[in-house]
Design a protein around this motif. Sequence first.
Motif, PDB file in Angstrom:
ATOM      1  N   THR A  30      -6.087   3.504   7.505  1.00 18.58           N
ATOM      2  CA  THR A  30      -5.292   4.075   6.410  1.00 18.58           C
ATOM      3  C   THR A  30      -4.280   5.101   6.904  1.00 18.58           C
ATOM      4  OG1 THR A  30      -6.895   3.575   4.679  1.00 18.58           O
ATOM      5  CG2 THR A  30      -5.445   5.464   4.308  1.00 18.58           C
TER       6      THR A  30
ATOM      7  N   ALA B 269       0.814  -1.215   0.000  1.00 18.58           N
ATOM      8  CA  ALA B 269       0.000   0.000   0.000  1.00 18.58           C
ATOM      9  C   ALA B 269       0.849   1.267   0.000  1.00 18.58           C
ATOM     10  CB  ALA B 269      -0.946  -0.005   1.204  1.00 18.58           C
TER      11      ALA B 269
ATOM     12  N   PRO C  22      -2.741   1.017  -6.447  1.00 20.70           N
ATOM     13  CA  PRO C  22      -3.396   1.017  -5.142  1.00 20.70           C
ATOM     14  C   PRO C  22      -4.737   0.292  -5.116  1.00 20.70           C
ATOM     15  CG  PRO C  22      -2.624   3.233  -5.716  1.00 20.70           C
ATOM     16  CD  PRO C  22      -2.562   2.393  -6.961  1.00 20.70           C
TER      17      PRO C  22
ATOM     18  N   GLN D  25      -5.533  -3.375   2.613  1.00 20.50           N
ATOM     19  CA  GLN D  25      -4.206  -3.597   3.198  1.00 20.50           C
ATOM     20  C   GLN D  25      -4.114  -2.947   4.580  1.00 20.50           C
ATOM     21  OE1 GLN D  25      -2.179  -5.660   1.463  1.00 20.50           O
ATOM     22  NE2 GLN D  25      -3.843  -5.662  -0.021  1.00 20.50           N
TER      23      GLN D  25
ATOM     24  N   ASP E  21       1.058   3.945  -3.111  1.00 20.01           N
ATOM     25  CA  ASP E  21       0.699   5.355  -2.898  1.00 20.01           C
ATOM     26  C   ASP E  21       1.857   6.259  -3.303  1.00 20.01           C
ATOM     27  OD1 ASP E  21      -1.872   4.848  -2.013  1.00 20.01           O
ATOM     28  OD2 ASP E  21      -1.368   4.937   0.117  1.00 20.01           O
TER      29      ASP E  21
ATOM     30  N   ASN F 201      -5.756  -0.604  -1.241  1.00 18.24           N
ATOM     31  CA  ASN F 201      -4.904  -0.159  -0.138  1.00 18.24           C
ATOM     32  C   ASN F 201      -5.682  -0.002   1.159  1.00 18.24           C
ATOM     33  OD1 ASN F 201      -2.827  -0.258  -1.905  1.00 18.24           O
ATOM     34  ND2 ASN F 201      -2.355   1.928  -1.878  1.00 18.24           N
TER      35      ASN F 201
END
Length: 580
Positions: free
Chosen positions: A508, A389, A428, A437, A393, A434
């Motif tokens: 996140t 992730a 992503p 993740q 990004d 992500n």
Amino acid sequence: MTFRAPVRDLALALSSVGHDALIARSFPELDADTVAAVLEAAGGFTADVLAPLNRVGDVQGARYENGHVTAAPGFADAYRAFVAGGWNSLSADPEHGGQGLSKAMELAVFEMVHAANMAFGLCPMLTQGAIEALALHGTERQKRLVLPKLVSGEWTGAMCLTEPQAGSDLSALTAMARPDGKGGWRLSGQKIFITWGDHDAAENICHLVIARTPDAPPGVKGISLFLASKYQVKDDGSLGPRNDFRAGSIEHKLGIHGSPTCVMLYEGAEAELVGELGQGLPHMFVMMNAARLQVGVQGVAIAERAFQQALAFAQERKQGRTVWEADGMIYGHPDVRRMLMLMKAKIEAARAICLTTGVLADVGRLAETEEERAAARARQELLTPIAKAWSTDVGVEVASLGVQVHGGMGFIEETGAAQHYRDARIAPIYEGTNGIQAIDLVGRKIGMADGAVMRALCAELALTAEHLSEVPDLASVGRRLAAGVAALERATDWLLAHRGVPSLAAATPYLKLAGDVIGGAMLGRQALAAAGSDDPWMRSKGALARVYSGQVLAQAPGLADGLMDGADDLEATPAAALAP
């Protein structure tokens, strides 16, 4: 724009993450000269053969006609050259025809492949995952007849999970495998988003498909894994008739146009069970986890390609009055140089995270004691969602900055900067978004051994901060890294105490915090290795670490504070309140 394989950067990164000690202990046939030779050869191949096809693949793309997919112009020949060069078999077991090199070496080579041509690299990338899945869970027949062909690259592999109604929620899939009465299975259903599910670059394509069986329980416990080949594989290894599945169409995508993303239709296709009935999800996750780390490497790779193009543009574009001497080119503008150095620093941080995870995969298989193997596997599990992730990004951010460095010319397709941004945007999303993740990280990984795995990592990061603080030119990096580690520890303790909705809402930003801090430590270690060097290239490692510490690490305490605000506002805000 000419691609230059980052061989020197990759060699330093491998050395800084423990690869030298790994090969000394577990790969006696490898040494620094051999590693350098492999990287140089791979760099030459990717720059000379794959990179020139990157623009062709974007503009012309793969083609679909009457159930058949044709690879983008030049891709099939390039794939055959890739196979002939032995690049598909780097880390596979010699028992199956592989070269037995380290996983970290394979990742380093594949970074160059993806940087040169990300759409091309997806094909052999998925084959690597199929190799790992069959090596662990395949039948003796599959290991004897199919695995060597996948290792050599003569055949390619595809991972077939997603259905129109079942994206990330695989419990909702409906593809069905029914016994054929002869010990095999007949597979029916539809799969979508199947990368390189059909093409003309190899003589056979092996699909690993998850599906239900007629008497299976509902949910993920009813999922099994099956192998279905484009052409049936006879008992002597030769190919038989075409199997009963085909591509129904290919998708028209934002980027990676050279990679055919197929809708696959299975119409009673012959298939073989892989592993045990009802264990399809854990069996498939062998392939999925391999792909997740490779996708993290893709993020690094596309960032590297975007950076190289932006740097070259900044050194040839004159605009305005520059502050620093650079022959009037925009590289002399402070903000342009800031963007470029931040791009480079984030690339090297993400590269080191991915290669560290690769080294851990090797140690987890090859260390002498079970205790050391278990510790390596636990840290690999912890780092895999971060590698996937955070690095992807970074890929999007760096590609976006690459467009920004170009200014208005970056928004014009002919310069190529926009292609990198478009290509980067998928990473992503696929192989587990992500967000998934991040949920995996906070929901399962940081809780391993009651948080001991993350705490042990933080202790090592703190030690790196201490070493940096002892070097005058790097003391500021050490100070900010220490504050970042403290913020990460504080956030980890909070998440462990606030399971459920609060941790999901914070997932996140927590993954970003973890990647920022771990990446800063990786750069710090490279800066320590370069300290005192007279080589300008080596001295730049200290400058990159300082830029990163000021631009990224300095924000870590605030990021930790923010993620602990909880989910109250998220929960209390109805969709109607957000509508125009």
